[in-house]
Design an enzyme around this catalytic site. Sequence first.
Site, short mmCIF file in Angstrom:
data_model
loop_
_atom_site.label_atom_id
_atom_site.label_comp_id
_atom_site.label_asym_id
_atom_site.label_seq_id
_atom_site.Cartn_x
_atom_site.Cartn_y
_atom_site.Cartn_z
N SER A 174 -40.34 3.71 -20.91
CA SER A 174 -40.87 4.62 -19.90
C SER A 174 -40.75 4.10 -18.47
O SER A 174 -40.62 4.89 -17.55
CB SER A 174 -42.32 4.95 -20.22
OG SER A 174 -43.09 3.79 -20.37
N HIS A 202 -39.84 9.97 -24.10
CA HIS A 202 -38.93 10.35 -23.00
C HIS A 202 -37.57 10.82 -23.47
O HIS A 202 -36.77 11.28 -22.67
CB HIS A 202 -38.77 9.18 -22.02
CG HIS A 202 -40.06 8.79 -21.39
ND1 HIS A 202 -40.55 9.41 -20.27
CD2 HIS A 202 -40.99 7.88 -21.77
CE1 HIS A 202 -41.73 8.88 -19.97
NE2 HIS A 202 -42.02 7.96 -20.86
N LYS A 234 -44.00 16.00 -21.70
CA LYS A 234 -42.91 15.59 -20.82
C LYS A 234 -41.85 16.71 -20.77
O LYS A 234 -42.09 17.72 -20.13
CB LYS A 234 -42.41 14.23 -21.26
CG LYS A 234 -43.49 13.21 -20.86
CD LYS A 234 -43.45 11.86 -21.43
CE LYS A 234 -44.66 11.10 -20.85
NZ LYS A 234 -45.14 10.05 -21.71
C1 LIG Z 1 -46.41 9.38 -21.90
C2 LIG Z 1 -46.24 8.43 -23.02
C3 LIG Z 1 -47.18 8.34 -24.05
C4 LIG Z 1 -48.49 9.07 -23.99
O1 LIG Z 1 -48.36 10.43 -24.19
P1 LIG Z 1 -49.49 11.41 -23.62
O2 LIG Z 1 -49.25 12.68 -24.32
O3 LIG Z 1 -49.29 11.47 -22.15
O4 LIG Z 1 -50.82 10.80 -23.97
C5 LIG Z 1 -46.90 7.51 -25.10
N1 LIG Z 1 -45.77 6.78 -25.14
C6 LIG Z 1 -44.86 6.82 -24.16
C7 LIG Z 1 -43.63 5.99 -24.25
C8 LIG Z 1 -45.07 7.64 -23.06
O5 LIG Z 1 -44.21 7.65 -22.06
#
Ligand SMILES: *Cc1c(COP(=O)(O)O)cnc(C)c1O
Length: 377
Positions: A174, A202, A234
């Site tokens: 991320s 992602h 996302k």
């Molecule tokens: C954003 C993210 C999460 C968390 O997801 P949410 O739905 O925002 O709680 C977990 N792992 C990764 C790699 C992320 O980028």
Amino acid sequence: MSNSRNWFKPVPAERRRRLAASQRRGILIERDGRELINFASNDYLGLSAHPDVCQAAIEEIKRNGLGSGASRLISGDDPLLHRLESELAAWKGFEACLVVGSGMLANIGLLQTLAGRHAHLFADRLNHASLVDGARLSGAKFSRFEHLDYAQLESLLQKSTAEQRIIVSDGIFSMDGDAADLSTLIKLCEQHDALLLIDDAHGAGTVGERGKGLTDLAGIAGHERLIEMGTLGKSFGCYGAFILSTAEMIEGLKQRMRTLIYSTALPAALPAAALAALQLIRQGDAIQQLQNNLTLFKQETSALSLMPSDTPIQPLLIGSDADALKVAAALADNGLFVPAIRPPTVPEGTSRLRITLSAAHAEAQIRQLADALRRLV
Ligand SMILES: *Cc1c(COP(=O)(O)O)cnc(C)c1O
């Protein structure tokens, strides 16, 4: 004496985090009275504002209201959650799927459920915080390997005498935008009788054929040693998360996963919106636009040493916290919102600008960012 005013040690100025009310208007964002172009969102396909996605949520709220009222195991299990699960499983190429409240809840609940005292977890050092917290909660033995150092991982696996082993990794990382080598990881799992947990928050919607993600790209989707987690917050432009694996694994999670059992189900408006988003992702135009924007950005910034990444996460390493904040502030003066990411989110001395691209950016906006970066960095 301790009270709520002096409970925490003060955070030094260059490390202080701030919740700044941010009004999003499409690809623009208003913060501190200024309207900026947003290069800081994971809404990679611009679907959070897509009329089809929003309309699906609105219609569902008009029909049945907002809150789900209870956990999925009591009365909150809307049929739309089941429809979304079967469509996600089919699209991603897995037997079964489980939708949960958020990515944080998915990862914490998964590791707590999968790994007990007799398990040994092997985690990439740059994994997302939710995977670290899940590992802590599990009570399992926990080893970290250096980022993408699979030789080190292999030697840790060879030494392990635990009854059960799980390799845990982000798919696309991320804060770095680079990717795990999933074919190597699944081979290591086969050689060392381990499970593989991949968090591809992602990758879904951004890489692979029509956004099917990294497990599709590596040809390991549906593998019986694989559990994949992804989010709806996302590329899908919604909120929530999903877990993919074999039917037996998903059934086991339904029986035991505490963050599923003891948490209120997502409002049905979210699976309604996510189904609309999935249709748009499968159709492919938004991903094509994202790829075009990425190509343009890379051309325009070839003189800068961006971190190696073929994903919409394009970080620029700065180094010190203060310098990263200075560049971010200068970019904001130029109408551009790019956040400075600092420790403890990233390792000491690797403060960076985390630039994220979206299908919703216009060419001129990408050129404006590239021009400003060339002048300021
Ligand atoms: C954003 C993210 C999460 C968390 O997801 P949410 O739905 O925002 O709680 C977990 N792992 C990764 C790699 C992320 O980028």
